[in-house]
Design a protein around this motif. Sequence first.
Motif, PDB file in Angstrom:
ATOM      1  N   TRP A 214      85.739  92.783  -7.339  1.00  0.00           N
ATOM      2  CA  TRP A 214      85.159  91.905  -6.439  1.00  0.00           C
ATOM      3  C   TRP A 214      85.440  90.612  -5.195  1.00  0.00           C
ATOM      4  O   TRP A 214      85.607  90.330  -4.706  1.00  0.00           O
ATOM      5  CB  TRP A 214      83.977  91.381  -7.139  1.00  0.00           C
ATOM      6  CG  TRP A 214      82.915  92.336  -7.635  1.00  0.00           C
ATOM      7  CD1 TRP A 214      83.007  94.396  -7.172  1.00  0.00           C
ATOM      8  CD2 TRP A 214      81.989  93.002  -8.670  1.00  0.00           C
ATOM      9  NE1 TRP A 214      81.713  94.184  -7.962  1.00  0.00           N
ATOM     10  CE2 TRP A 214      81.617  94.043  -8.733  1.00  0.00           C
ATOM     11  CE3 TRP A 214      82.074  91.789  -9.893  1.00  0.00           C
ATOM     12  CZ2 TRP A 214      80.443  94.984  -9.399  1.00  0.00           C
ATOM     13  CZ3 TRP A 214      81.230  92.447 -10.834  1.00  0.00           C
ATOM     14  CH2 TRP A 214      80.509  93.414 -10.888  1.00  0.00           C
ATOM     15  N   ALA A 215      86.708  90.066  -6.776  1.00  0.00           N
ATOM     16  CA  ALA A 215      87.392  88.950  -6.094  1.00  0.00           C
ATOM     17  C   ALA A 215      88.184  89.161  -4.530  1.00  0.00           C
ATOM     18  O   ALA A 215      88.342  88.325  -4.158  1.00  0.00           O
ATOM     19  CB  ALA A 215      88.518  88.438  -7.307  1.00  0.00           C
TER      20      ALA A 215
ATOM     21  N   GLN B 199      75.503  94.949 -17.972  1.00  0.00           N
ATOM     22  CA  GLN B 199      76.102  95.051 -19.879  1.00  0.00           C
ATOM     23  C   GLN B 199      74.908  95.813 -20.512  1.00  0.00           C
ATOM     24  O   GLN B 199      75.586  96.269 -21.954  1.00  0.00           O
ATOM     25  CB  GLN B 199      76.518  93.525 -20.092  1.00  0.00           C
ATOM     26  CG  GLN B 199      77.052  92.595 -19.001  1.00  0.00           C
ATOM     27  CD  GLN B 199      77.975  91.406 -19.065  1.00  0.00           C
ATOM     28  OE1 GLN B 199      76.970  90.883 -19.998  1.00  0.00           O
ATOM     29  NE2 GLN B 199      78.460  90.664 -18.801  1.00  0.00           N
TER      30      GLN B 199
ATOM     31  N   LEU C 273      85.571  94.818 -12.804  1.00  0.00           N
ATOM     32  CA  LEU C 273      85.138  94.716 -11.894  1.00  0.00           C
ATOM     33  C   LEU C 273      84.913  93.296 -11.909  1.00  0.00           C
ATOM     34  O   LEU C 273      85.259  93.539  -9.894  1.00  0.00           O
ATOM     35  CB  LEU C 273      83.988  94.676 -12.404  1.00  0.00           C
ATOM     36  CG  LEU C 273      83.493  96.515 -12.335  1.00  0.00           C
ATOM     37  CD1 LEU C 273      81.936  96.457 -13.220  1.00  0.00           C
ATOM     38  CD2 LEU C 273      82.913  97.024 -11.869  1.00  0.00           C
ATOM     39  N   SER C 274      85.493  92.677 -11.991  1.00  0.00           N
ATOM     40  CA  SER C 274      85.973  90.909 -11.435  1.00  0.00           C
ATOM     41  C   SER C 274      86.876  90.897 -10.651  1.00  0.00           C
ATOM     42  O   SER C 274      86.769  89.896  -9.384  1.00  0.00           O
ATOM     43  CB  SER C 274      85.735  89.948 -12.275  1.00  0.00           C
ATOM     44  OG  SER C 274      83.999  89.657 -13.160  1.00  0.00           O
ATOM     45  N   VAL C 275      87.729  91.201 -10.983  1.00  0.00           N
ATOM     46  CA  VAL C 275      89.039  91.266 -10.483  1.00  0.00           C
ATOM     47  C   VAL C 275      88.793  92.179  -9.334  1.00  0.00           C
ATOM     48  O   VAL C 275      89.006  91.651  -7.781  1.00  0.00           O
ATOM     49  CB  VAL C 275      89.789  92.126 -11.449  1.00  0.00           C
ATOM     50  CG1 VAL C 275      91.050  91.892  -9.814  1.00  0.00           C
ATOM     51  CG2 VAL C 275      90.561  91.078 -11.937  1.00  0.00           C
TER      52      VAL C 275
ATOM     53  N   ASN D 143      74.894  85.294  -8.180  1.00  0.00           N
ATOM     54  CA  ASN D 143      74.425  83.599  -9.034  1.00  0.00           C
ATOM     55  C   ASN D 143      72.427  83.629  -9.376  1.00  0.00           C
ATOM     56  O   ASN D 143      71.819  83.346  -9.861  1.00  0.00           O
ATOM     57  CB  ASN D 143      74.260  82.314  -8.083  1.00  0.00           C
ATOM     58  CG  ASN D 143      75.948  82.142  -8.647  1.00  0.00           C
ATOM     59  OD1 ASN D 143      76.575  82.798  -9.590  1.00  0.00           O
ATOM     60  ND2 ASN D 143      76.648  80.967  -7.804  1.00  0.00           N
TER      61      ASN D 143
ATOM     62  N   GLU E 173      83.788  94.203 -17.246  1.00  0.00           N
ATOM     63  CA  GLU E 173      83.448  93.429 -17.142  1.00  0.00           C
ATOM     64  C   GLU E 173      84.553  92.498 -16.183  1.00  0.00           C
ATOM     65  O   GLU E 173      84.264  92.503 -14.859  1.00  0.00           O
ATOM     66  CB  GLU E 173      83.036  92.336 -17.577  1.00  0.00           C
ATOM     67  CG  GLU E 173      81.611  93.406 -18.156  1.00  0.00           C
ATOM     68  CD  GLU E 173      80.636  92.985 -17.059  1.00  0.00           C
ATOM     69  OE1 GLU E 173      79.734  92.101 -16.427  1.00  0.00           O
ATOM     70  OE2 GLU E 173      79.973  94.041 -16.968  1.00  0.00           O
ATOM     71  N   ALA E 174      85.797  92.687 -16.866  1.00  0.00           N
ATOM     72  CA  ALA E 174      87.205  92.096 -16.025  1.00  0.00           C
ATOM     73  C   ALA E 174      87.258  92.590 -15.242  1.00  0.00           C
ATOM     74  O   ALA E 174      87.864  92.568 -14.272  1.00  0.00           O
ATOM     75  CB  ALA E 174      88.352  91.696 -17.355  1.00  0.00           C
TER      76      ALA E 174
ATOM     77  N   ALA F 262      78.532  93.169  -7.008  1.00  0.00           N
ATOM     78  CA  ALA F 262      79.117  92.011  -7.114  1.00  0.00           C
ATOM     79  C   ALA F 262      77.710  91.528  -8.313  1.00  0.00           C
ATOM     80  O   ALA F 262      76.748  91.663  -7.312  1.00  0.00           O
ATOM     81  CB  ALA F 262      79.767  91.698  -6.164  1.00  0.00           C
ATOM     82  N   ASP F 263      78.370  90.210  -9.243  1.00  0.00           N
ATOM     83  CA  ASP F 263      77.209  89.770  -9.849  1.00  0.00           C
ATOM     84  C   ASP F 263      76.868  88.800  -8.515  1.00  0.00           C
ATOM     85  O   ASP F 263      77.570  88.623  -8.012  1.00  0.00           O
ATOM     86  CB  ASP F 263      78.022  89.243 -10.536  1.00  0.00           C
ATOM     87  CG  ASP F 263      78.427  90.077 -12.172  1.00  0.00           C
ATOM     88  OD1 ASP F 263      77.433  91.326 -12.226  1.00  0.00           O
ATOM     89  OD2 ASP F 263      78.635  89.582 -13.321  1.00  0.00           O
TER      90      ASP F 263
ATOM     91  N   THR G 211      73.805  91.627 -13.751  1.00  0.00           N
ATOM     92  CA  THR G 211      74.605  91.352 -14.682  1.00  0.00           C
ATOM     93  C   THR G 211      73.763  91.692 -16.345  1.00  0.00           C
ATOM     94  O   THR G 211      74.473  92.630 -16.913  1.00  0.00           O
ATOM     95  CB  THR G 211      75.397  89.771 -15.171  1.00  0.00           C
ATOM     96  OG1 THR G 211      75.431  89.743 -13.285  1.00  0.00           O
ATOM     97  CG2 THR G 211      76.012  89.792 -15.557  1.00  0.00           C
TER      98      THR G 211
END
Length: 78
Positions: free
Chosen positions: A33-34, A62, A29-31, A52, A26-27, A49-50, A58
């Motif tokens: 996408w950032a 998970q 993928l977050s990087v 809102n 998860e971390a 990407a997630d 999401t």
Amino acid sequence: MLASGEIDRIVTPNPDRLAHELIQPEAILSVIWAYSGEGLTADRGEHLADENDDLMRTFVRQAVGGPLTLSVASSSGA
């Protein structure tokens, strides 16, 4: 390499190849996408990407990752 723009995607055979604990992929993928990159796996294709307004994306990612974490932990004797 993502930060410098040398690459724009990371491809792995499946999500558990990124790391064996759910929180680590998860971390990662977050990087990705950032930096506006793409995370792809051979078994599922692009991991979107997630957003809102789309919490199910999401949740499903998970929920699928949870059993993989359990399977890896069970097979390693942890």
